[in-house]
Design an enzyme around this catalytic site. Sequence first.
Site, PDB file in Angstrom:
ATOM      1  N   HIS A 101       0.869  -1.168   0.000  1.00  0.00           N
ATOM      2  CA  HIS A 101       0.000   0.000   0.000  1.00  0.00           C
ATOM      3  C   HIS A 101       0.914   1.230   0.000  1.00  0.00           C
ATOM      4  CE1 HIS A 101      -2.403  -3.069   2.144  1.00  0.00           C
ATOM      5  NE2 HIS A 101      -3.477  -2.455   1.687  1.00  0.00           N
ATOM      6  N   ASP A 104       2.329   2.077   3.358  1.00  0.00           N
ATOM      7  CA  ASP A 104       3.235   1.059   3.906  1.00  0.00           C
ATOM      8  C   ASP A 104       4.681   1.485   3.701  1.00  0.00           C
ATOM      9  OD1 ASP A 104       1.009  -0.553   4.357  1.00  0.00           O
ATOM     10  OD2 ASP A 104       1.342  -1.775   2.570  1.00  0.00           O
ATOM     11  N   GLU A 232     -10.637  -6.762  -4.440  1.00  0.00           N
ATOM     12  CA  GLU A 232     -10.484  -7.842  -3.459  1.00  0.00           C
ATOM     13  C   GLU A 232     -11.746  -7.936  -2.598  1.00  0.00           C
ATOM     14  OE1 GLU A 232      -7.688  -8.686   0.405  1.00  0.00           O
ATOM     15  OE2 GLU A 232      -6.713  -7.966  -1.426  1.00  0.00           O
ATOM     16  N   GLU A 268      -8.944 -13.632  -1.571  1.00  0.00           N
ATOM     17  CA  GLU A 268      -8.227 -13.970  -0.340  1.00  0.00           C
ATOM     18  C   GLU A 268      -8.926 -15.113   0.388  1.00  0.00           C
ATOM     19  OE1 GLU A 268      -7.387 -12.112   4.039  1.00  0.00           O
ATOM     20  OE2 GLU A 268      -6.854 -10.837   2.334  1.00  0.00           O
ATOM     21  N   HIS A 271     -10.919 -14.105   3.569  1.00  0.00           N
ATOM     22  CA  HIS A 271     -12.150 -13.380   3.247  1.00  0.00           C
ATOM     23  C   HIS A 271     -13.245 -14.344   2.799  1.00  0.00           C
ATOM     24  CE1 HIS A 271      -9.779  -9.389   2.439  1.00  0.00           C
ATOM     25  NE2 HIS A 271      -9.620  -9.859   3.666  1.00  0.00           N
ATOM     26  N   ASP A 296      -4.618 -13.746  -2.655  1.00  0.00           N
ATOM     27  CA  ASP A 296      -3.963 -13.483  -1.379  1.00  0.00           C
ATOM     28  C   ASP A 296      -3.998 -14.788  -0.599  1.00  0.00           C
ATOM     29  OD1 ASP A 296      -3.321 -10.884  -1.872  1.00  0.00           O
ATOM     30  OD2 ASP A 296      -4.532 -10.021  -0.267  1.00  0.00           O
ATOM     31  N   ASP A 307     -10.624 -11.505  10.697  1.00  0.00           N
ATOM     32  CA  ASP A 307      -9.573 -11.805   9.727  1.00  0.00           C
ATOM     33  C   ASP A 307      -8.278 -12.117  10.470  1.00  0.00           C
ATOM     34  OD1 ASP A 307      -8.727 -12.064   7.142  1.00  0.00           O
ATOM     35  OD2 ASP A 307      -8.802  -9.952   6.637  1.00  0.00           O
ATOM     36  N   ASP A 309      -5.629 -13.782   9.273  1.00  0.00           N
ATOM     37  CA  ASP A 309      -4.480 -13.649   8.365  1.00  0.00           C
ATOM     38  C   ASP A 309      -3.307 -14.538   8.777  1.00  0.00           C
ATOM     39  OD1 ASP A 309      -5.596 -11.874   6.535  1.00  0.00           O
ATOM     40  OD2 ASP A 309      -5.065 -10.117   7.713  1.00  0.00           O
ATOM     41  N   ASP A 339      -0.646 -12.604   2.150  1.00  0.00           N
ATOM     42  CA  ASP A 339      -1.285 -11.599   3.001  1.00  0.00           C
ATOM     43  C   ASP A 339      -1.470 -12.242   4.369  1.00  0.00           C
ATOM     44  OD1 ASP A 339      -2.704  -9.578   4.139  1.00  0.00           O
ATOM     45  OD2 ASP A 339      -4.342  -9.573   2.691  1.00  0.00           O
TER      46      ASP A 339
END
EC number: 5.3.1.5
Length: 440
Positions: A101, A104, A232, A268, A271, A296, A307, A309, A339
């Site tokens: 991003h 980031d 996404e 993802e 998700h 992802d 989430d 991750d 991710d």
Amino acid sequence: MQAYFDQLDRVRYEGPKTTNPLAFRHYNPDELVLGKRMEDHLRFAACYWHTFCWNGADMFGVGAFDRPWQQPGEALMLAKRKADVAFEFFHKLNVPFYCFHDVDVSPEGASLKEYKNNFAEMVDVLAAKQEQSGVKLLWGTANCFTNPRYGAGAATNPDPEVFSWAATQVVTAMEATKRLGGENYVLWGGREGYETLLNTDLRQEREQLGRFMQMVVEHKHKIGFQGTLLIEPKPQEPTKHQYDYDAATVYGFLKQFGLEKEIKLNIEANHATLAGHSFHHEIATAIALGLFGSVDANRGDAQLGWDTDQFPNSVEENALVMYEILKAGGFTTGGLNFDAKVRRQSTDKYDLFYGHIGAMDTMALALKVAARMIEDGELDKRVAQRYSGWNSELGQQILKGQMSLSDLAKYAQDHNLSPVHQSGHQELLESLVNHYLFDK
């Protein structure tokens, strides 16, 4: 500059018998699978945000990690230090791609001018790092959800000035992605949804979001960006309900605004879990709708409603995903971006490697299983047999629009039809998949 990961040269393939936790057991970049290098099938990417931006904080605790670039100091200097460590990590992990991003990699600053100046300086840094390391950009994106201005969304915000600020970020991030040779640009609507319908105009917000996406497509063509635009999907979190709920929902949205030929999907795993779907389902749906773009790769926890991750560790789950991807021809501009983040208690800096290495080995094994499924062809054969009736004269006439509903009613009566259900053989097929997974 002294290496941050100073106890490691580079992660290499050592084979399934190695006991070295900093080596690949199954991911051999140059191994040929279905005539193609494993690296080219999988197109691994590491993400900037979870790996280098998260400080270990959660809803109930402050940051738990001791990262030198997260200490107090001059923001741009720390961003450059973070870039040094990031590209050291990408190189030593032996991943061909990374993702980011905008904020980031660069300090956001206190104004749009500062944001753009900081980002421009950091894009120069990233370009030099890519040239030096050979690591490429899989995709870039803009973070239009973290800053408090985006509390009510970006494109769906009730304030057009917030909408305009978000447009500035997307323009800047897409142009940076183009300059860095990024192969895709991702749009994730973290707050494009609602908390309560009591203060929400659903039709208004949908129109705003549709117009924003149309402008994104227009800008892509205006600047000559040759990469793929990706949405996404995610059903909720941080909002109660997000408008890009799942693959099928996004397809309906794209069709409404005439964008189904312009934008594809970045799916993802976690998700999918939040949407009540399997990862396999979301990948297969995206492919069936002609929207599959990228992945992802992570995992969620079906017992938790958020989430998590986590790094992917299920060969069973991901073999079916890779099977669908291989059947569809594999990745084009997309890839497998991790991710995923280490757990808050994983405070050793080398835990970053352990998580990614395990995930890469998982996906490599999944690829090999999927290749066995493709080569054997039995699963495909059984599916084709199940639908073979649609290749008959009757089936083709129906599909080609040569028979009306009343024509079919007459046909059924004239031919005294009395069809009998044929077994779906689900248990047999599940055993067949286990054969591919576990039998040598």
